[in-house]
Design an enzyme around this catalytic site. Structure first.
Site, PDB file in Angstrom:
ATOM      1  N   TYR A 159       0.663  -1.175   0.032  1.00 36.25           N
ATOM      2  CA  TYR A 159       0.199   0.352  -0.032  1.00 36.25           C
ATOM      3  C   TYR A 159       0.956   1.206   0.096  1.00 36.25           C
ATOM      4  O   TYR A 159       0.902   2.232  -1.068  1.00 36.25           O
ATOM      5  CB  TYR A 159      -1.173  -0.021   1.186  1.00 36.25           C
ATOM      6  CG  TYR A 159      -1.703   1.292   1.363  1.00 36.25           C
ATOM      7  CD1 TYR A 159      -2.729   1.481   0.166  1.00 36.25           C
ATOM      8  CD2 TYR A 159      -1.504   2.310   2.186  1.00 36.25           C
ATOM      9  CE1 TYR A 159      -3.562   2.741   0.499  1.00 36.25           C
ATOM     10  CE2 TYR A 159      -2.116   3.319   2.153  1.00 36.25           C
ATOM     11  CZ  TYR A 159      -3.036   3.681   1.500  1.00 36.25           C
ATOM     12  OH  TYR A 159      -3.881   5.024   1.312  1.00 36.25           O
ATOM     13  N   LYS A 163       1.242   3.983  -3.126  1.00 41.98           N
ATOM     14  CA  LYS A 163       0.808   5.309  -2.961  1.00 41.98           C
ATOM     15  C   LYS A 163       2.108   6.125  -3.272  1.00 41.98           C
ATOM     16  O   LYS A 163       1.854   7.220  -4.079  1.00 41.98           O
ATOM     17  CB  LYS A 163       0.317   5.434  -1.764  1.00 41.98           C
ATOM     18  CG  LYS A 163      -0.994   4.934  -1.308  1.00 41.98           C
ATOM     19  CD  LYS A 163      -2.184   5.430  -2.104  1.00 41.98           C
ATOM     20  CE  LYS A 163      -2.366   6.737  -2.037  1.00 41.98           C
ATOM     21  NZ  LYS A 163      -3.951   7.050  -2.764  1.00 41.98           N
TER      22      LYS A 163
HETATM   23  N1  LIG Z   1      -8.628   6.451   4.790  1.00 45.54           N
HETATM   24  C1  LIG Z   1      -7.627   7.028   5.324  1.00 45.54           C
HETATM   25  O1  LIG Z   1      -7.225   7.250   6.481  1.00 45.54           O
HETATM   26  C2  LIG Z   1      -6.731   7.596   4.028  1.00 45.54           C
HETATM   27  C3  LIG Z   1      -7.017   7.395   2.865  1.00 45.54           C
HETATM   28  N2  LIG Z   1      -5.990   8.028   1.950  1.00 45.54           N
HETATM   29  C4  LIG Z   1      -6.369   7.860   0.525  1.00 45.54           C
HETATM   30  O2  LIG Z   1      -7.615   8.500   0.199  1.00 45.54           O
HETATM   31  C5  LIG Z   1      -8.126   7.953  -0.875  1.00 45.54           C
HETATM   32  C6  LIG Z   1      -9.576   7.572  -0.566  1.00 45.54           C
HETATM   33  O3  LIG Z   1      -9.544   6.762   0.559  1.00 45.54           O
HETATM   34  P1  LIG Z   1     -10.704   6.332   1.297  1.00 45.54           P
HETATM   35  O4  LIG Z   1     -11.944   7.300   1.157  1.00 45.54           O
HETATM   36  O5  LIG Z   1     -10.393   5.994   2.711  1.00 45.54           O
HETATM   37  O6  LIG Z   1     -11.019   4.775   0.896  1.00 45.54           O
HETATM   38  P2  LIG Z   1     -12.305   4.174   0.294  1.00 45.54           P
HETATM   39  O7  LIG Z   1     -11.994   2.509  -0.053  1.00 45.54           O
HETATM   40  O8  LIG Z   1     -13.571   4.354   1.199  1.00 45.54           O
HETATM   41  O9  LIG Z   1     -12.725   4.715  -0.985  1.00 45.54           O
HETATM   42  C7  LIG Z   1     -12.064   4.378  -2.299  1.00 45.54           C
HETATM   43  C8  LIG Z   1     -13.086   4.325  -3.531  1.00 45.54           C
HETATM   44  O10 LIG Z   1     -12.291   4.156  -4.465  1.00 45.54           O
HETATM   45  C9  LIG Z   1     -13.150   3.251  -5.138  1.00 45.54           C
HETATM   46  N3  LIG Z   1     -12.363   2.309  -5.964  1.00 45.54           N
HETATM   47  C10 LIG Z   1     -11.335   1.415  -5.641  1.00 45.54           C
HETATM   48  N4  LIG Z   1     -11.143   0.910  -6.721  1.00 45.54           N
HETATM   49  C11 LIG Z   1     -11.499   1.349  -7.930  1.00 45.54           C
HETATM   50  C12 LIG Z   1     -11.043   1.117  -9.203  1.00 45.54           C
HETATM   51  N5  LIG Z   1     -10.369   0.150  -9.701  1.00 45.54           N
HETATM   52  N6  LIG Z   1     -11.795   1.868 -10.139  1.00 45.54           N
HETATM   53  C13 LIG Z   1     -12.469   2.837  -9.412  1.00 45.54           C
HETATM   54  N7  LIG Z   1     -12.821   3.225  -8.367  1.00 45.54           N
HETATM   55  C14 LIG Z   1     -12.215   2.356  -7.687  1.00 45.54           C
HETATM   56  C15 LIG Z   1     -13.807   2.385  -4.291  1.00 45.54           C
HETATM   57  O11 LIG Z   1     -15.025   1.766  -5.012  1.00 45.54           O
HETATM   58  C16 LIG Z   1     -14.169   3.289  -3.238  1.00 45.54           C
HETATM   59  O12 LIG Z   1     -15.194   4.013  -3.474  1.00 45.54           O
HETATM   60  C17 LIG Z   1      -7.311   6.833  -1.340  1.00 45.54           C
HETATM   61  O13 LIG Z   1      -6.729   7.128  -2.317  1.00 45.54           O
HETATM   62  C18 LIG Z   1      -6.308   6.490  -0.055  1.00 45.54           C
HETATM   63  O14 LIG Z   1      -5.330   6.184  -0.490  1.00 45.54           O
HETATM   64  C19 LIG Z   1      -5.152   8.827   2.107  1.00 45.54           C
HETATM   65  C20 LIG Z   1      -4.856   8.949   3.602  1.00 45.54           C
HETATM   66  C21 LIG Z   1      -5.450   8.421   4.658  1.00 45.54           C
HETATM   67  C1  LIG Z   2      -2.964  -2.485  17.208  1.00 43.83           C
HETATM   68  C2  LIG Z   2      -4.504  -2.353  17.011  1.00 43.83           C
HETATM   69  C3  LIG Z   2      -4.800  -2.387  18.614  1.00 43.83           C
HETATM   70  O1  LIG Z   2      -6.058  -1.793  18.782  1.00 43.83           O
HETATM   71  C4  LIG Z   2      -4.772  -1.104  16.404  1.00 43.83           C
HETATM   72  C5  LIG Z   2      -4.648  -1.173  14.873  1.00 43.83           C
HETATM   73  C6  LIG Z   2      -5.024   0.262  14.334  1.00 43.83           C
HETATM   74  C7  LIG Z   2      -4.866  -0.094  12.824  1.00 43.83           C
HETATM   75  C8  LIG Z   2      -5.737  -0.746  12.221  1.00 43.83           C
HETATM   76  C9  LIG Z   2      -4.950   1.508  12.452  1.00 43.83           C
HETATM   77  C10 LIG Z   2      -3.815   2.277  13.062  1.00 43.83           C
HETATM   78  C11 LIG Z   2      -3.104   3.252  11.924  1.00 43.83           C
HETATM   79  C12 LIG Z   2      -4.020   3.150  10.881  1.00 43.83           C
HETATM   80  C13 LIG Z   2      -3.270   3.690   9.686  1.00 43.83           C
HETATM   81  C14 LIG Z   2      -3.006   5.073   9.648  1.00 43.83           C
HETATM   82  O2  LIG Z   2      -4.045   5.880  10.009  1.00 43.83           O
HETATM   83  C15 LIG Z   2      -2.550   5.531   8.229  1.00 43.83           C
HETATM   84  C16 LIG Z   2      -3.164   5.145   7.143  1.00 43.83           C
HETATM   85  C17 LIG Z   2      -3.263   5.996   5.960  1.00 43.83           C
HETATM   86  C18 LIG Z   2      -3.886   5.594   4.862  1.00 43.83           C
HETATM   87  O3  LIG Z   2      -3.568   5.939   3.781  1.00 43.83           O
HETATM   88  C19 LIG Z   2      -4.667   4.377   4.610  1.00 43.83           C
HETATM   89  C20 LIG Z   2      -5.147   3.951   5.999  1.00 43.83           C
HETATM   90  C21 LIG Z   2      -3.986   3.821   7.213  1.00 43.83           C
HETATM   91  C22 LIG Z   2      -2.818   2.825   6.502  1.00 43.83           C
HETATM   92  C23 LIG Z   2      -4.621   3.531   8.410  1.00 43.83           C
HETATM   93  C24 LIG Z   2      -4.906   1.984   8.347  1.00 43.83           C
HETATM   94  C25 LIG Z   2      -5.482   1.534   9.775  1.00 43.83           C
HETATM   95  C26 LIG Z   2      -4.332   1.801  10.982  1.00 43.83           C
HETATM   96  C27 LIG Z   2      -3.338   1.020  10.486  1.00 43.83           C
END
Ligand SMILES: NC(=O)C1=CN([C@@H]2O[C@H](COP(=O)(O)OP(=O)(O)OC[C@H]3O[C@@H](n4cnc5c(N)ncnc54)[C@H](O)[C@@H]3O)[C@@H](O)[C@H]2O)C=CC1
Ligand SMILES: C[C@@H](CO)CCC[C@@H](C)[C@H]1CC[C@H]2[C@@H]3[C@H](O)CC4=CC(=O)CC[C@]4(C)[C@H]3CC[C@]12C
Length: 369
Positions: A159, A163
């Site tokens: 992952y 990214k």
């Molecule tokens: N959730 C988090 O804490 C973080 C997320 N991100 C980034 O933010 C972005 C959005 O993440 P989230 O909303 O958390 O994830 P999510 O899984 O909720 O949203 C991702 C979306 O992309 C769509 N998708 C996946 N594969 C696809 C494909 N082949 N074609 C078209 N659409 C596709 C999914 O259906 C989904 O709706 C991602 O790029 C992720 O890497 C960055 C930092 C933290």
């Molecule tokens: C050891 C467990 C005991 O309770 C807790 C495990 C928590 C984990 C599942 C999360 C802790 C940190 C998270 C990640 C972090 O916030 C950074 C991220 C950035 C992204 O771009 C995608 C999601 C994630 C990797 C996020 C995923 C879940 C954790 C590893």
């Protein structure tokens, strides 16, 4: 009224627009981008909630498509002024193969860039991640760092590797000539751990706590700080940077920005308790009962079980060696680059972000896990 329609002339495309972040970006654009005439929402799985958005002044076009399919991406991008590329496979639990993660996150991003170049779309915002920086495989802390803080960004997990590659492609594409002869302008936003309405892992922790009789057990020392940012503020940053990219291409093009707001610095678990606590869960201190070596053993056991069971079923618990390492390594951001470059101020205060998230967790109560 005539004035409002006159200035509505821009077409935006949001990939991954039905995901956790994507939905907030879509709703934020409709609320806060007055120049929008059409909003294309591209996703592998379209949400039924899109229907209710189709009654407003902006034309909302839902496109079911796959970013790994270059022709589908090109068709969606054609005629768009701005692309916000949030689609990605967010998997640190071993649900998808490394090949699939690369296919979606790297090849999918290549397809988006090439589609912009071919069709003449000039502005591309990429949702990157703090994970492109760290925590690294050595577990070095990143304590309140900014975009210029030196850090040894070395990854092994698919992952963060995917990214990081995708982010590099986006930044390298800045300045490329697009169809029509003008330069492509790109930038990348790097959210830390996003929280808020729709956050699946928060929902999982909540249901786990309910199953354990209203308790969660501390596994990570309270002293380990983990960066978190509210989804509404991340969405707002996307809307703002997309707008300012068009006005200040020379300054913003090719830049990276951490996503930040006023959310407090806390450990991952203590931060979650800000929402789960008011919803009736409590965090039980178990440091003496569960030493770190035992957690590492459990995480390794989970990884082994995942591998052994793979031919029969998908075993993908939250705890594995990678998630444990991320949760157990300090990674926090302190920066004002987005404010200096494009005037970003968080739209939601910490109090707002907290109460909105609590309200959402309460609504999740009773819903099936
Ligand atoms: N959730 C988090 O804490 C973080 C997320 N991100 C980034 O933010 C972005 C959005 O993440 P989230 O909303 O958390 O994830 P999510 O899984 O909720 O949203 C991702 C979306 O992309 C769509 N998708 C996946 N594969 C696809 C494909 N082949 N074609 C078209 N659409 C596709 C999914 O259906 C989904 O709706 C991602 O790029 C992720 O890497 C960055 C930092 C933290
Ligand atoms: C050891 C467990 C005991 O309770 C807790 C495990 C928590 C984990 C599942 C999360 C802790 C940190 C998270 C990640 C972090 O916030 C950074 C991220 C950035 C992204 O771009 C995608 C999601 C994630 C990797 C996020 C995923 C879940 C954790 C590893």
């Amino acid at each position: 009224m005539a004035e409002a329609t006159e200035i509505r002339k821009l077409v935006y495309l949001v990939t991954g627009g039905c995901g956790f972040l994507g939905e907030h970006v879509v709703r934020m654009l409709l609320q806060r981008e007055p120049r929008l005439s059409e909003l294309r929402v591209f996703d592998l799985h379209l949400g039924p909630w899109l229907e209710e958005l189709k009654t407003g002044p902006v034309r909302v076009t839902a496109i079911q498509g796959d970013v790994t399919q270059a022709h589908e991406v090109a068709a969606a991008v054609a005629g768009a002024h701005v692309v916000i590329h949030t689609a990605g496979l967010v998997d640190v639990f071993g649900r998808a193969s490394p090949e699939t993660i690369y296919e979606v996150n790297v090849q999918g991003t290549k397809n988006v860039i090439e589609a912009c170049v071919q069709t003449g779309t000039r502005f591309l915002v990429y949702t990157s991640s703090m994970e492109v920086v760290g925590p690294n495989i050595k577990g070095h802390p990143f304590y309140r760092g900014n975009e210029d803080t030196p850090y040894e960004a070395v990854h092994k997990h698919p992952y963060p590797c995917s990214k990081a590659q995708a982010e590099q492609l986006v930044l390298e594409a800045n300045g490329r000539e697009v169809h029509g002869g003008l330069p492509l302008v790109t930038c990348a936003l790097r959210p830390t751990g996003i929280y808020g309405e729709g956050h699946q892992i928060m929902r999982d922790f909540y249901h786990q706590g309910l199953r354990l009789g209203g308790r969660l057990f501390r596994a990570i020392p309270a002293s380990v700080e983990h960066g978190r940012v509210y989804v509404g503020n991340v969405a707002w940053m996307h809307v703002l940077v997309a707008r300012e990219l068009q006005r200040q291409a020379a300054l913003l093009g090719g830049q990276v920005y951490f996503c930040y707001d006023e959310s407090p610095y806390k450990s991952y678990e203590d931060f979650n308790m800000e929402f789960l606590g008011p919803c009736g869960l409590r965090l039980v201190e178990t440091r003496l009962l569960v030493p770190y070596w035992l957690l590492m053993l459990l995480a390794a056991l989970n990884a082994l079980l995942q591998w052994l069971l793979r031919p029969l079923l998908l075993y993908a618990p939250l705890l594995n060696p990678y998630t444990l390492a991320v949760a157990n390594t300090t990674f926090t951001v302190s920066t004002d680059k987005a404010r200096r470059h494009f005037g970003y101020e968080p739209l939601f205060s910490w109090e707002d972000s907290r109460s909105r998230t609590i309200r959402w967790v309460r609504a999740v109560e009773g819903s099936a896990p």
